[in-house]
Enzyme design. Structure first.
Site, PDB file in Angstrom:
ATOM      1  N   LYS A 293     110.917 -28.444  54.110  1.00 52.98           N
ATOM      2  CA  LYS A 293     109.772 -28.185  52.717  1.00 52.98           C
ATOM      3  C   LYS A 293     109.889 -28.655  51.486  1.00 52.98           C
ATOM      4  O   LYS A 293     111.170 -29.354  50.930  1.00 52.98           O
ATOM      5  CB  LYS A 293     109.723 -26.445  52.555  1.00 52.98           C
ATOM      6  CG  LYS A 293     109.813 -26.119  53.816  1.00 52.98           C
ATOM      7  CD  LYS A 293     109.845 -24.070  53.334  1.00 52.98           C
ATOM      8  CE  LYS A 293     109.289 -23.618  54.373  1.00 52.98           C
ATOM      9  NZ  LYS A 293     107.874 -23.737  54.748  1.00 52.98           N
ATOM     10  N   ARG A 367     105.855 -18.647  64.791  1.00 49.72           N
ATOM     11  CA  ARG A 367     105.204 -18.745  66.201  1.00 49.72           C
ATOM     12  C   ARG A 367     105.857 -18.537  67.588  1.00 49.72           C
ATOM     13  O   ARG A 367     105.727 -18.432  68.576  1.00 49.72           O
ATOM     14  CB  ARG A 367     103.986 -19.618  66.358  1.00 49.72           C
ATOM     15  CG  ARG A 367     104.285 -20.777  66.109  1.00 49.72           C
ATOM     16  CD  ARG A 367     102.785 -21.782  65.327  1.00 49.72           C
ATOM     17  NE  ARG A 367     103.564 -21.421  64.024  1.00 49.72           N
ATOM     18  CZ  ARG A 367     102.068 -22.073  63.103  1.00 49.72           C
ATOM     19  NH1 ARG A 367     100.755 -22.943  63.872  1.00 49.72           N
ATOM     20  NH2 ARG A 367     102.004 -22.001  61.958  1.00 49.72           N
TER      21      ARG A 367
HETATM   22  N1  BES Z   1     107.409 -19.024  56.611  1.00 47.89           N
HETATM   23  C1  BES Z   1     106.362 -19.809  56.496  1.00 47.89           C
HETATM   24  C2  BES Z   1     105.288 -19.324  55.739  1.00 47.89           C
HETATM   25  C3  BES Z   1     105.181 -18.838  54.221  1.00 47.89           C
HETATM   26  C4  BES Z   1     104.958 -19.994  53.427  1.00 47.89           C
HETATM   27  C5  BES Z   1     105.457 -17.957  54.315  1.00 47.89           C
HETATM   28  C6  BES Z   1     105.430 -18.738  51.805  1.00 47.89           C
HETATM   29  C7  BES Z   1     105.530 -17.301  52.827  1.00 47.89           C
HETATM   30  C8  BES Z   1     105.591 -18.277  51.219  1.00 47.89           C
HETATM   31  C9  BES Z   1     106.162 -20.592  57.552  1.00 47.89           C
HETATM   32  O1  BES Z   1     107.431 -20.825  58.966  1.00 47.89           O
HETATM   33  C10 BES Z   1     105.375 -21.794  57.659  1.00 47.89           C
HETATM   34  O2  BES Z   1     106.173 -22.958  57.309  1.00 47.89           O
HETATM   35  N2  BES Z   1     104.426 -22.362  57.493  1.00 47.89           N
HETATM   36  C11 BES Z   1     103.797 -23.627  57.537  1.00 47.89           C
HETATM   37  C12 BES Z   1     102.828 -23.764  58.967  1.00 47.89           C
HETATM   38  C13 BES Z   1     102.642 -25.205  58.709  1.00 47.89           C
HETATM   39  C14 BES Z   1     104.280 -26.257  59.116  1.00 47.89           C
HETATM   40  C15 BES Z   1     101.402 -25.335  60.099  1.00 47.89           C
HETATM   41  C16 BES Z   1     103.135 -23.209  56.745  1.00 47.89           C
HETATM   42  O3  BES Z   1     102.505 -22.244  55.979  1.00 47.89           O
HETATM   43  O4  BES Z   1     102.956 -24.335  55.796  1.00 47.89           O
HETATM   44 MN    MN Z   2     108.345 -22.812  58.554  1.00 48.08          MN
END
Ligand code: BES
Ligand code: MN
Ligand code: ZN
Length: 519
Positions: A293, A367
């Site tokens: 990230k 997931r």
């Molecule tokens: N934990 C994150 C989602 C999230 C983001 C929760 C911001 C709370 C605040 C999740 O694991 C994630 O990173 N999801 C990705 C999915 C994508 C790679 C398809 C996302 O939302 O960017």
């Molecule tokens: Mn994630």
């Protein structure tokens, strides 16, 4: 008259109060307990000009030489919704009185079309504001008026005065807050239990990731729930290997912190009642893994275990309220880290039910661990399976911090969830579980599913469609709580900024409602 926001050093003021008497244009009154305060409410119109004291406020006003009404009549004596006025040394029993504007007494139909019960929200906010203003005045013992709804008053007080100070060398003690009136005590207690549960979830999520690893999370849960008639089993990596939990094992392997899988059993129902299984995503830190990230705000990913935190907290409230249901809680816990042992984009893994998954993006890890937890949930033959997860940033894009995104296979369950959320002030909004999204994840020649799929947009919906591939037979609800992870500071100003613990109380309410339906 001193108002709450006046620029007086309040600690100094309280000690000064012991020496001087503030004259409100009436005969002086000496108070027996300067650290004891009371919060009472008044119904106010939108302009804050028409003020009607509640019965309790009227009583306190009379016991205080009419000081409240006199003060409101002089100068710009108006009181707006969500604002407070503070009166010192006007009452024999209370050092400080806080009067707070609740809002309109009679609400219109349109006030009820905002997804949350406005009457309850008004009382929660008023209670929070009143209690906070008394704490600012140095009060240590607070009597709080129910303002017509003791459960909501308790919630506003408990949630609104809570703050996270785990790592402070000097911690401020919390005040004692009691119900002023002698009625509706059961509702008050229920509000206290539900909000304490939510505050526990806030504490778990707010904790720094180095202080809340899967191991430390499990220890805390064992300690708390172990004392509450809930059976807690902490499964380890070997167990996950036996169960062939390829999702959890592969996400966890990038971190030196060992994974844990909590299995909690509360048996409040009769022996042959099928359980409700609650599943919570427990990523104690989500760096994204190799698909790392951006660094800004990455620290917030310490709260990526809010699903798990809400599940354990809800179970603690369910046990304390002795709700006659059987509940099983399942929380896969791990860190998602980049390292030489981490999962790589393009890797193919196999989940507990034998389905193969290409990991196109290691940041779509929630997931993967939930896939296994949902497969395991099926072994309990559940009446209903409900999972909670801070699953997708797409939730925030879709509806901001307004609501929990709900995906349900059954209209009736959605309806019940919506009612519970309306009651507790946790807005719910339904999203689709169409095959349209499932089709985007499958149809590959070399593996069964892709963890992000084709197509653009609708990220929360594709994530839900992915989970649907693993959900147990029967009714299933998925809640994407990424949008409500942090307090939105708007309609729920009784939840101070930081991790919100939402919708823990809605979860408890939902289960309480179900238990009443089936009995
Ligand atoms: N934990 C994150 C989602 C999230 C983001 C929760 C911001 C709370 C605040 C999740 O694991 C994630 O990173 N999801 C990705 C999915 C994508 C790679 C398809 C996302 O939302 O960017
Ligand atoms: Mn994630
Ligand atoms: Zn995550």
């Amino acid at each position: 008259m001193y108002t709450h926001r006046s620029a007086i050093c309040l600690t100094r003021l309280t000690s000064a109060l012991q020496k001087i008497t503030i004259n409100h244009g009436r005969s002086e009154c000496s108070t027996s307990n300067l650290k004891k305060g009371i919060v009472v409410g008044a119904y106010v119109d939108e302009k804050g000009e028409n003020i009607k004291l509640t019965n309790s406020a009227e009583k306190v006003n009379q016991d205080s030489n009419n000081v409240i009404m006199k003060a409101l009549k002089i100068g710009n004596g108006f009181l707006k919704k969500g604002k407070s006025r503070v009166f010192y040394n006007a009452n024999e029993k209370y050092g400080t009185i806080a009067l707070v504007g609740i809002g309109k007494e009679e609400l219109d139909e349109k006030d009820f079309s905002d997804g949350v019960d406005p009457k309850k929200q008004n009382v929660r906010n008023a209670a929070a504001i009143g209690c906070r203003s008394l704490i600012d005045c140095g009060m240590e013992d607070i009597d709080l008026s129910s303002m017509g709804d003791s459960e909501s008053a308790a919630e506003g007080a408990m949630l609104g005065t809570w703050n996270f100070q785990e790592y402070k060398k000097e911690q401020k003690p919390s005040p004692k807050i009691s119900l002023f009136e002698n009625s509706d005590k059961d509702e008050w207690s229920r509000g206290v239990v539900k909000s304490n549960a939510q505050n526990w979830s806030r504490k778990l999520t707010e904790s720094a990731a180095n202080h809340m690893t899967p191991t430390l999370f499990s220890k805390e849960v064992e300690e708390v729930l172990g004392n509450q008639n809930v059976q807690v089993v902490v499964h380890d990596k070997c167990w996950a290997e036996e169960k062939k939990m390829g999702g959890l094992l592969n996400v966890a392997k990038g971190s030196c912190q060992p994974l844990a899988f909590l299995e909690m059993t509360y048996s409040g129902g009769s022996k042959d009642d099928k359980p409700i299984v609650l599943v919570g995503k427990g990523v104690t830190f989500d760096s994204g893994g190799i698909s790392i990230k951006p660094s800004s705000a990455m620290g917030e990913m310490r709260a990526d275990m809010m699903g798990a935190a809400n599940v354990v907290s809800a179970i603690s409230a369910i046990a304390e309220l002795q709700i006659p249901v059987n509940v099983v809680g399942l929380t896969p816990l791990c860190e998602n880290m980049p390292s030489s042992s981490a999962l790589k984009p393009g890797d193919v893994i196999v989940a507990m039910n034998g389905k193969s998954i290409q990991v196109d993006n290691t940041d779509a890890e929630g997931r993967l661990i939930l896939a296994d937890a949902l497969c395991y949930a099926a072994t309990f033959n559940p009446k209903l399976t409900l999972d909670l997860a801070t699953l997708t940033g797409a939730m925030m894009v879709a509806i901001g911090g307004a609501a929990t995104g709900v995906f349900s296979t059954a209209d009736k369950i959605w309806n019940d969830v919506q009612c519970a959320g309306n009651y507790t002030g946790d807005r719910m909004w339904r999203f689709p579980l169409w095959n349209y999204y499932s089709a985007l994840l499958s149809g590959y020649s070399g593996f069964d599913l892709d963890n992000i799929g084709k197509g653009k947009g609708g990220g929360a919906c594709t994530a839900a469609a992915f989970l649907k591939e693993f959900a147990p037979p029967g009714d299933w609800v998925h809640m994407d709580i990424a949008g409500v992870m942090k307090s939105n500071g708007q309609d729920s100003s009784y939840i101070s900024s930081g991790m919100s613990g939402q919708p823990t109380r809605a979860l408890v309410q939902f289960i309480l409602d179900i238990s009443k339906q089936s009995s």
